[in-house]
Design an enzyme around this catalytic site. Structure first.
Site, PDB file in Angstrom:
ATOM      1  CB  CYS A  48      -0.904  -0.002   1.229  1.00 50.32           C
ATOM      2  SG  CYS A  48      -1.893   1.510   1.393  1.00 50.32           S
TER       3      CYS A  48
ATOM      4  CG  ASP B 196      -2.559  -3.955  -0.759  1.00 49.13           C
ATOM      5  OD1 ASP B 196      -3.292  -4.166   0.213  1.00 49.13           O
ATOM      6  OD2 ASP B 196      -2.195  -2.827  -1.109  1.00 49.13           O
TER       7      ASP B 196
ATOM      8  CB  VAL C 159       5.318 -12.042 -22.594  1.00 46.63           C
ATOM      9  CG1 VAL C 159       4.014 -12.667 -22.160  1.00 46.63           C
ATOM     10  CG2 VAL C 159       6.209 -11.783 -21.392  1.00 46.63           C
ATOM     11  CD  GLU C 160      10.246 -17.456 -20.384  1.00 44.40           C
ATOM     12  OE1 GLU C 160       9.854 -18.568 -19.974  1.00 44.40           O
ATOM     13  OE2 GLU C 160      10.658 -16.561 -19.647  1.00 44.40           O
ATOM     14  CB  SER C 161       5.405 -18.146 -18.856  1.00 42.76           C
ATOM     15  OG  SER C 161       6.183 -19.308 -18.786  1.00 42.76           O
TER      16      SER C 161
ATOM     17  CG  HIS D 196      -5.698  -2.421  -5.145  1.00 38.63           C
ATOM     18  ND1 HIS D 196      -4.515  -2.632  -4.483  1.00 38.63           N
ATOM     19  CD2 HIS D 196      -6.681  -2.772  -4.266  1.00 38.63           C
ATOM     20  CE1 HIS D 196      -4.770  -3.078  -3.269  1.00 38.63           C
ATOM     21  NE2 HIS D 196      -6.075  -3.170  -3.117  1.00 38.63           N
ATOM     22  CD  GLU D 197      -8.016   2.061  -7.738  1.00 39.62           C
ATOM     23  OE1 GLU D 197      -6.966   1.938  -7.066  1.00 39.62           O
ATOM     24  OE2 GLU D 197      -9.127   2.265  -7.215  1.00 39.62           O
TER      25      GLU D 197
END
Ligand code: CA
Ligand code: CA
Ligand code: CA
Ligand code: CA
Ligand code: CA
Ligand code: CA
Ligand code: CA
Ligand code: CA
Ligand code: CA
Ligand code: CA
Ligand code: CA
Ligand code: CA
Ligand code: CA
Ligand code: CA
Ligand code: CA
Ligand code: CA
Lengths: 165, 165, 165, 165, 165, 165, 165, 165, 165, 165
Positions: I56, I63, I78-80, I97-98
């Site tokens: 936070c 969070d 994208v490689e995982s 969060h946004e």
């Protein structure tokens, strides 16, 4: 306590009433309505009613269903206790599942003159098969007539899993 | 008892009948229909049928499925006990899953001449793989022909989770 | 490929067999067994059988159930494809649910002479009610006789939620 | 970083190792163990292994299972990456479900000499039936011998719902 | 068709009967029983009954419940259609939830003289609270008297999650 | 037995065949097709395949997935046992998840020349993350080309809840 | 407001405190306790902690778990906000899953001197396998020593279904 | 209407009463009881109460819980509407979760003098952690004293899955 | 082993790498990409990431969230494993969060220049409320710009049930 | 710590504040907002609020609901702790369910002037029926006005299963 005032509860006579009579014969008249305070804003109200029971018109055997009622109010909202009593009044009524669902919708149209309404009944099985009728309505001459048609077109494309257990 | 009257039950001979014969050979003729009292109002009726069983056309081994049937009636509704007997009549019938589902739909079109109908079979796995055929139909020359096409286009975009357990 | 050798598969004639005949008349003889290689160590084997179907002895109507069979082997294990064929052979057999479950258990005792066995049938509803019989057995003169009694005493204290949907 | 020190990780060679070889032939030797730092306190460790696959000893067809392994350590804990490699080594191994589960248990007893261990395999269905073997063990001469017996007695009195979907 | 013979169906008059009368006043007499063919072997039979409805003794309002009945038969088994009719006969009966469950158990003891029986009612909420009474019984002078006591002691230690949705 | 006749099973050589060889090297040729008897009527067929396994192209480690295949047939249907064998042939194939799903789709297009097809792979996690590729195709010059585009646009707007447990 | 008085909240300094410092290094000292007002009555308190994260002692990679802590207090209860801060302090701590769970239990024994305590960690998978350690303790010289032993004996006989999806 | 007579409803003043006052200050006196008509037969009654809310004694913030109350009556049963009002009276009460659960149990012991009672509170999370206290009681000098002890010993060995979503 | 060749794995340096460094400071640079071999065919790739944690920005408290990332690749995938490391790098990052959800999306646009991408974060509750931000993007000048708009319009019309338990 | 800077937290006074006052009288003023840093990019933010409680305007009885709020921000985001306090302020507010949901939406429009917003309340049942109102809004003169209309048209075509248990 803030919120709805007494004069805004006019016509609501059954809610909190101790002397409620439970009638088990089909009875439109028990339904009550109150004023919609948010008419500037179309919105949906849904009732989940898992305690519906009626009789088979041929055998007299009880049937059981959950009824989902969803509508867009115009001037009026249906009071929920009166709706409960109205649904209880099907307890000794004999009709096919398809009929019950259409009758409920038509009665609520008569009471509320809503912009839109739909009724979905999900009945328990008889002989291994269960029946789920769904009907809807949009007020003629409004955009909701077209919406009703579209909602019918795309109705229930993902039937819930039923295994009778 | 309010509701459907006797004369409105005409053609319904199997419901509540004690002498029902269960035939396990494919039999269209067992199907019965009754009059739709709400023709002013298009609506859906769904049948959930989790007790379907047929035979593999090559190995003779029994197959099992849940069949979901959903239709918009025109003049007629199918009586549910006769539908049960009709589905039981596949018990000794040998056909691929894809065939069974198409046959059921075509037979109900013949019986009911509905505005719209769809049939979805969800079979248990053989060799770790399960098959779920889905077919539909809208009456030609009506708006339901177009709706059938749209429902097919957007069919089952969220396949249910299957792990064979 | 490491694992079971051919001579350890003796008596297994149906598994992988192309000419399997599916008989739908009750038939004990189709059952096959093979040797338990771990007799030094008591252990459980459970079969989940969701594709069981038989007939009602009074009305001739098909019934459907999931059968759970759990046993502790002694010298023999039941081969699973033969068990499948055995359960298929109830397809045209007319008996009450309570009878079917007891018959299955007794037949497997005859085939396997197991230390312990239990059979639980969970049937789909008829008339809104479903029936789930459960029986078990422990070999007399062994500790499993007492275990069978204890398992019966504490059977199913948490009935699964059933709402017929 | 607080926690396990390097010397407490002795014997752990595979975890985080870039050059891991994946062998698909049954191989006990890949298993590794490390020291239990909490021997004053009996406790359980469970491994959930949903990616198990082996071959049918008769048909050569792949089988799939979730394996649950639960044990009470004595001096050693099994390292989880080595357990993964060990389970992968069944990929080309042909054995009945009942055999696989017993072999896994016996190999882990050999590696760990645990106080208690149990192995439960839950396989996907073949021919509509699935098989779930369960075996367990308690070290002889300790109280865990008796506990193993009791756990076997009360094993799986609530079989999970299986519908093959 | 193999299975139960006609003389083994003696006393079963309602099953498959076309002229069934549905009475909605409490009626013990509608219950029927038939002979237990497996008296050598104690076993459980469970009935799942999700369509129970009665009335509140004070307000007259309908109540709804799922009733689970589980028993160990002695000489007799209860016939399921008669059980359905018996449960329907509570439709206009006014009693507290706790009373209904005890009455059902006592009536089935009178009919069947079973070794053991238990009845669990799970009612839908009123005022945000739901009530689930459970009662049981073991025949005096048999081991089932003690078992009934033990099952009561360990009853429902894992209450199901209820959120009224 | 009514249903598909022998001549309607032409080209189906693997179903019920005892001598099935399970090959674990990628093999297009094992796929078989049979004639679609309902070409007058566009419909969907879905295969649920929860037993898919391949190898990581970089580490050689096994990967596991459920593959959902859904298509609208033109002249041909894929035979399900041959599909099973084809999917098994990825067992020793090393490719990224995104590649496997595209290859499966392209192979089925080659075999069936379908009107429409889509393939969705849902893989188990590696390093706490799981990958779910989805591809689709509509036959050029038909309305299904546009439908494929629309289904891609609205693909998976409600991702299933994943918590790796 | 009725309920706990200020003097009954002695020792509770973190709850509602705006200046809370979040430390991510393992730290026993952050734990706080308050007085148990119901010592006449043994009872359980469970904490559900789904936001636990620590590091792998070998690779430094983060691990994630849900921790369930259940205890029977003697003189003290642990304050929940301090427990949250204590669990956060594992965020940069490197230890095996088995170690973390034992450390948490031992720290809470030191803080609370409880009659009984158990800690169950359920971790997310690494390499397709997840690990769930469970440890418990009963105060020596009390009946809870024996209870701890019994709870360990019957621990987790119904492992939850894990499919990594 | 058969069932409970008026004189058997003595002491029940709130049920169906239109003038119910909702008090939100802790209030034991609102509780009402009625006579147990089945004292010959020990049985359980469970109340599911998902609408419990109280305040934090330190911060004044509202807390929310589902409360499960289960008891074996002696001479009295608690009337459910009065129980609802009693639980509502915690709405402005400030206490720790552990206190609330103990207070509810002790108040019901005072009202009912039951043979056995247990109360389990399951609270929503604060700061990522949720707390579930459980207490129970058996009447001294009866067998229920020992049963209470046993139920406490084996309490909640399968904690429900909690992920805060 | 058939499948991706070494030269097709160019740029993939982290997958299977033993010396992976886990950095917990926000770090775009750890992301890696590889070549899309199926550019003739638009398709979706979804990543399910239930192990996301950040801080936070105001209180410094951790969070937790599940992040769902779904995209339509253009030239790159994208490689995982690199995606995993990138998400881990938020571990000590303080943002609302946004903000997190928007940053992740913008970074992946920078890396992949995809045709389409969306990111949905579902966070665990704080103070009884949880937050789920969702953002998306379609490449300007392509049809995916319009699709992104449409997907946003119809986003999440069926919010999942959340009860914080 | 990277991420939001102090000056980007302007206007956020309640988050992490120790002296928070919980007011239980309806209070718009407690709401706080902060700046949207991603105005270049339309996106959704959803709040899941399962701890809503208000009073019935006629009976004074508490009602309980889960409120789902979803919006597309323009210049401002609502701060979640202030939203929590705002929702708490309905605790002593008496209004019908339909009114509460509309009031919440209108207040958030006043605070945020969002591009789009919707509020869905799902209440627990009274008298066996539960009510779920849903309202939405799109800013006039923007494309979101039309989107609001479309979302209303297709609202909740798959009502969740409700059985009051
Ligand atoms: Ca079901
Ligand atoms: Ca699975
Ligand atoms: Ca399944
Ligand atoms: Ca399943
Ligand atoms: Ca059900
Ligand atoms: Ca069900
Ligand atoms: Ca099923
Ligand atoms: Ca519920
Ligand atoms: Ca979760
Ligand atoms: Ca999962
Ligand atoms: Ca899972
Ligand atoms: Ca949850
Ligand atoms: Ca929840
Ligand atoms: Ca939940
Ligand atoms: Ca429910
Ligand atoms: Ca529910």
């Amino acid at each position: 306590m803030s919120g709805r005032k007494d004069h805004e509860l006019e016509g609501v006579t059954l809610l909190g009433n101790k002397n409620t009579m439970y009638t088990f014969d089909y009875n439109f008249d028990v339904l009550e309505r109150f004023t919609n305070k948010h008419i500037d804003n179309d919105y949906f109200v849904k009732f989940n009613c898992p305690e519906f029971t009626s009789l088979c018109p041929k055998t007299g055997q009880p049937d059981f269903a959950t009824i989902y009622i969803s509508y867009v109010p115009d001037q009026y909202l249906v009071e929920s206790k009166s709706l409960k009593l109205y649904l209880f009044s099907f307890r000794n009524h004999g009709d096919f599942h398809e009929d019950c669902v259409n009758i409920i919708m038509k009665d609520l149209i008569k009471l509320l003159d809503p912009k839109y309404i739909e009724v979905w009944g999900k009945f328990t099985p008889r002989g291994g098969i269960s029946i789920d009728p769904y009907c809807n309505y949009g007020k003629q001459g409004t955009k909701w007539e077209e919406i009703a048609y579209k909602r019918l077109c795309y109705h229930d494309m993902y039937p819930e899993k039923i295994d009778n257990r």
